[in-house]
Design an enzyme around this catalytic site. Sequence first.
Site, PDB file in Angstrom:
ATOM      1  N   GLY A 218      -4.215  10.773   4.569  1.00 29.75           N
ATOM      2  CA  GLY A 218      -5.189  11.776   5.157  1.00 29.75           C
ATOM      3  C   GLY A 218      -5.614  11.714   6.101  1.00 29.75           C
TER       4      GLY A 218
ATOM      5  N   GLY B 260     -10.337   8.341   4.682  1.00 30.27           N
ATOM      6  CA  GLY B 260      -9.524   7.088   4.303  1.00 30.27           C
ATOM      7  C   GLY B 260     -10.576   6.141   4.367  1.00 30.27           C
TER       8      GLY B 260
ATOM      9  N   GLU C 239      -2.813   5.669   5.331  1.00 28.23           N
ATOM     10  CA  GLU C 239      -1.883   6.032   6.230  1.00 28.23           C
ATOM     11  C   GLU C 239      -2.750   7.382   6.813  1.00 28.23           C
ATOM     12  OE1 GLU C 239       1.906   7.132   4.500  1.00 28.23           O
ATOM     13  OE2 GLU C 239       1.780   5.237   3.355  1.00 28.23           O
TER      14      GLU C 239
ATOM     15  N   CYS D 127       1.606  13.713  10.569  1.00 25.78           N
ATOM     16  CA  CYS D 127       0.911  12.732  11.179  1.00 25.78           C
ATOM     17  C   CYS D 127       1.523  11.890  12.357  1.00 25.78           C
ATOM     18  CB  CYS D 127       0.698  11.647  10.265  1.00 25.78           C
ATOM     19  SG  CYS D 127       2.134  10.944   9.314  1.00 25.78           S
TER      20      CYS D 127
END
Length: 486
Positions: free
Chosen positions: A232, A237, A254, A288
């Site tokens: 996210g 994170g 990630e 991402c």
Amino acid sequence: MSCAKKAYELLLREIGLGPRNLGCYVNGAWKARGPVVATLNPANNQVIAEVVEGSLEDYEEGMQACFDAAKIWMQVPAPKRGEIVRQIGDALRGKLQPLGRLVSLEMGKILPEGIGEVQEIIDMCDFAVGLSRQLNGLIIPSERPNHMMMEMWNPLGVVGWNACIALVCGNCVVWKGAPTTPLVTIAMTKLVSGVLEKNNLPGSIFTSLCGGPEIGQALAKDTRIPLVSFTGSSKVGLMVQQTVNARYGKCLLELSGNNAIIVMDDADIQLAVRSVVFAAVGTAGQRCTTCRRLLLHESIYKKVLDQLVDVYKQVKIGDPLEKGTLLGPLHTAASKEKFEKGIEIIKSQGGKILAGGSVIESEGNFVQPTIVEISSKAAVVKEELFAPVLYVMKFQTLKEAIEINNSVSQGLSSSIFTRRPDVIFKWTGPQGSDCGIVEVVKLGVTRGSNTCDDQLAQSTTGVNCRWHKGLILASQFTQLDLALGV
């Protein structure tokens, strides 16, 4: 009943779902005692189905059963565990098309990408099956007479991590899926639980929960879970990492990606343009690995930009399930609002809109693919908008381009279009890109892993070295595969 509603029900029935679904698989059974939420089709914001979310009581029941099941699962030989994962992969193969359609319906990405997402899980299962016979340890010579050192890998127990790898390593899995795509979580879990049941294994080996932040917070705080992974935003994170670290747990993150593509003056411009379009527009800019910054050598700047603007005008926007659609909707209505606010910020910081820049009036969350000419020093360029917005800037030298590439903290992936060996070695060397995956593409486009903050526990960075996973694409072909199925 509307045609759309009938289509939803047919698809849901094919993968074992209904109009209302229990959102937790705990202790080998489906149950949920939390609030009822509706999951929406982002293409029209119509309700697809309802899901009963889990409560903290459901979480605790599931975790206790999962913790107990770990004592059984870790004693199953690794190749036998691999056989279970092989069967999970086969179950996914059997539902590849309907699962892919569900991903597209609930998330909004185009159908080839939805199917590609499921195929990636299948591929991960295949990889994990092979790994199940390669969990080897070293025998290390000792300086002491009549001694040796033996390396052995043992399971952690219960983890919130990549399920395929975790299972073959002997760990039980607890999974909290994204709160806005609960149907995908439930459908996947039904396939996994079916395999466990067929093999007379405890269902609590794989525990899944649909729910809000309170479930995620409980998971991050739980000392029974030694390893937690999160995918996210960097903001969330960091919160997850701080919570897990406070109890001395392991954390794998990630996070954001503010990825750049550099086009040198010797690049194949036509193929570069084609690649950049999909890299920036695919998944409506919500990957991402989306290309968010395009760095063009000043000698080809206008030529590339003119072609790019022309192609953007031809991008087919619409229902992600329809053949030929390249740009579907943003995932949520809130994402559309962030896009609008982001465009205003871009303009206030001197950005010039060359294409797009507006929302599309419709029932869904559609926006125009956008190209912005802007300075690399603008503050907004350092952030991730998570929408199909491409910042374009020019450079004079390779050194300048590398500095721009490395000027953000979310350097997840990067690539360069060039044919020159000196540029290749500079780009991939210690003074080149600082991203986790660095590509040299004579014809292609990059995708990769994250260096977003070495401080945020990225798996691509070592203790004393920066680690690159690199790919050099050198080909005489004139076509390029952009992604699975695309």
